[in-house]
Scaffold this motif. Structure first.
Motif, short mmCIF file in Angstrom:
data_model
loop_
_atom_site.label_atom_id
_atom_site.label_comp_id
_atom_site.label_asym_id
_atom_site.label_seq_id
_atom_site.Cartn_x
_atom_site.Cartn_y
_atom_site.Cartn_z
N GLY A 1 0.87 -1.09 -0.02
CA GLY A 1 0.06 -0.02 -0.10
C GLY A 1 0.74 1.32 0.14
O GLY A 1 0.35 2.21 -0.30
N GLY A 2 2.01 1.36 0.58
CA GLY A 2 3.01 2.38 0.34
C GLY A 2 3.02 3.27 1.40
O GLY A 2 2.14 3.00 2.56
N PHE A 3 3.80 4.04 1.71
CA PHE A 3 4.16 5.05 3.00
C PHE A 3 3.00 5.97 3.16
O PHE A 3 2.63 6.05 4.14
CB PHE A 3 5.43 5.91 2.55
CG PHE A 3 5.75 6.95 3.47
CD1 PHE A 3 6.21 6.52 4.70
CD2 PHE A 3 5.42 8.35 3.52
CE1 PHE A 3 6.66 7.66 5.89
CE2 PHE A 3 5.45 9.10 4.28
CZ PHE A 3 6.22 8.85 5.59
N ILE A 4 2.44 6.68 2.04
CA ILE A 4 1.33 7.52 2.29
C ILE A 4 0.33 7.09 3.10
O ILE A 4 -0.35 7.20 3.92
CB ILE A 4 1.09 8.42 0.98
CG1 ILE A 4 2.15 8.88 0.56
CG2 ILE A 4 -0.10 9.11 1.18
CD1 ILE A 4 2.05 9.73 -0.79
N LEU A 5 -0.38 5.84 2.36
CA LEU A 5 -1.43 5.34 2.89
C LEU A 5 -1.37 4.76 4.42
O LEU A 5 -2.11 4.75 5.24
CB LEU A 5 -2.08 4.33 2.47
CG LEU A 5 -2.66 4.54 0.84
CD1 LEU A 5 -3.24 3.29 0.06
CD2 LEU A 5 -4.15 5.54 1.06
N ALA A 6 0.05 3.89 4.45
CA ALA A 6 0.26 3.42 5.86
C ALA A 6 0.45 4.56 7.05
O ALA A 6 -0.03 4.30 8.03
CB ALA A 6 1.75 2.45 5.68
N THR A 7 1.22 5.45 6.75
CA THR A 7 1.32 6.59 7.70
C THR A 7 0.06 7.17 7.92
O THR A 7 -0.04 7.71 9.10
CB THR A 7 2.53 7.36 7.40
OG1 THR A 7 3.58 6.49 6.82
CG2 THR A 7 3.09 8.41 8.25
N SER A 8 -0.65 7.50 7.02
CA SER A 8 -1.93 8.19 7.18
C SER A 8 -2.72 7.45 8.24
O SER A 8 -3.47 8.03 9.15
CB SER A 8 -2.83 8.49 5.78
OG SER A 8 -1.94 9.22 4.86
N ALA A 9 -2.95 6.12 8.06
CA ALA A 9 -3.64 5.31 8.71
C ALA A 9 -3.13 5.33 10.29
O ALA A 9 -3.96 5.39 11.28
CB ALA A 9 -3.66 3.65 8.43
N LEU A 10 -1.71 5.52 10.25
CA LEU A 10 -1.25 5.45 11.83
C LEU A 10 -1.52 6.98 12.20
O LEU A 10 -2.02 6.95 13.61
CB LEU A 10 0.12 5.24 11.86
CG LEU A 10 0.82 5.60 13.14
CD1 LEU A 10 0.36 4.57 14.34
CD2 LEU A 10 2.46 5.63 12.77
N PHE A 11 -1.64 7.91 11.55
CA PHE A 11 -1.89 9.22 12.09
C PHE A 11 -3.36 9.33 12.56
O PHE A 11 -3.69 9.94 13.52
CB PHE A 11 -1.88 10.14 10.85
CG PHE A 11 -1.91 11.74 11.00
CD1 PHE A 11 -0.98 12.48 11.86
CD2 PHE A 11 -3.27 12.19 10.89
CE1 PHE A 11 -1.26 13.87 12.22
CE2 PHE A 11 -3.65 13.50 11.38
CZ PHE A 11 -2.64 14.12 11.83
N VAL A 12 -4.29 8.79 11.84
CA VAL A 12 -5.84 8.81 12.18
C VAL A 12 -6.09 8.24 13.28
O VAL A 12 -6.82 8.48 14.25
CB VAL A 12 -6.48 8.54 11.02
CG1 VAL A 12 -8.05 8.34 11.14
CG2 VAL A 12 -6.48 9.49 9.78
N THR A 13 -5.50 6.96 13.71
CA THR A 13 -5.77 6.20 14.86
C THR A 13 -5.24 6.66 15.97
O THR A 13 -5.54 6.59 17.18
CB THR A 13 -5.08 4.63 14.58
OG1 THR A 13 -3.84 4.55 14.39
CG2 THR A 13 -6.05 3.90 13.44
N THR A 14 -3.83 7.37 15.79
CA THR A 14 -3.33 8.15 16.79
C THR A 14 -4.08 9.32 17.34
O THR A 14 -4.43 9.73 18.69
CB THR A 14 -1.80 8.73 16.41
OG1 THR A 14 -1.20 7.32 16.04
CG2 THR A 14 -1.17 9.25 17.74
#
Length: 162
Positions: free
Chosen positions: A105-118
């Protein structure tokens, strides 16, 4: 006969949880330093990839020392009641990060998911707004690493469009 004021040295106790946290921070710093020493040196001059873990370890070591001092003095703030929801949200975000990168899925989607859950773990309920903010921020971070620093990050469908 001596009267100690309220909150004086006699009422303060060593914070055991603070001692455990200080020890965990120090152990993590030691693991980072040890792991950075295992990296092969690829540069003939200047800084190599082993420098950043050492810098992070120094910061963790300073936090461990400060936490240890406050734990011994009993100066750590009182903890709120344990609500595991925030911890589970952050752990879920980390699991999503690993899964998204692992599945391409790549960096953008993965890091966005972490940002939203945090952000949800910290009590924010604006999931759509947080998602938009996360996508913009992670896209800018990806572009900075990829274009300016020429460092590769995991690529996925969004990164291929850029």
């Amino acid at each position: 006969m001596t009267d100690l004021p309220q909150g004086g040295p006699a009422s303060r106790r060593v914070d055991r949880a603070g001692l455990v946290i200080a020890a965990a921070l120090a152990a993590l710093a030691a693991v980072l330093v040890w792991d950075s020493r295992q990296l092969p040196t690829t540069t003939m001059y200047g800084m190599g990839p082993e420098v950043m873990p050492v810098v992070i370890a120094i910061g963790l070591g300073l936090l461990a020392i400060g936490n240890l001092i406050d734990a011994l003095r009993g100066n750590l703030p009182a903890r709120e009641s344990a609500d595991p929801r925030a911890v589970w949200l952050i752990l879920g975000g980390l699991a999503l990060l690993i899964a998204i990168i692992g599945l391409g899925g790549g960096f953008i989607l993965a890091t966005s998911a972490l940002f939203v859950t945090t952000s949800a773990a910290f009590g924010r309920r604006a999931i759509l707004v947080d998602s938009a903010i996360a996508l913009v921020m992670t896209t800018l971070i990806y572009l900075a690493f990829d274009r300016l620093l020429t460092l590769s990050l995991p690529t996925g469908p969004l990164e291929r469009l850029l």
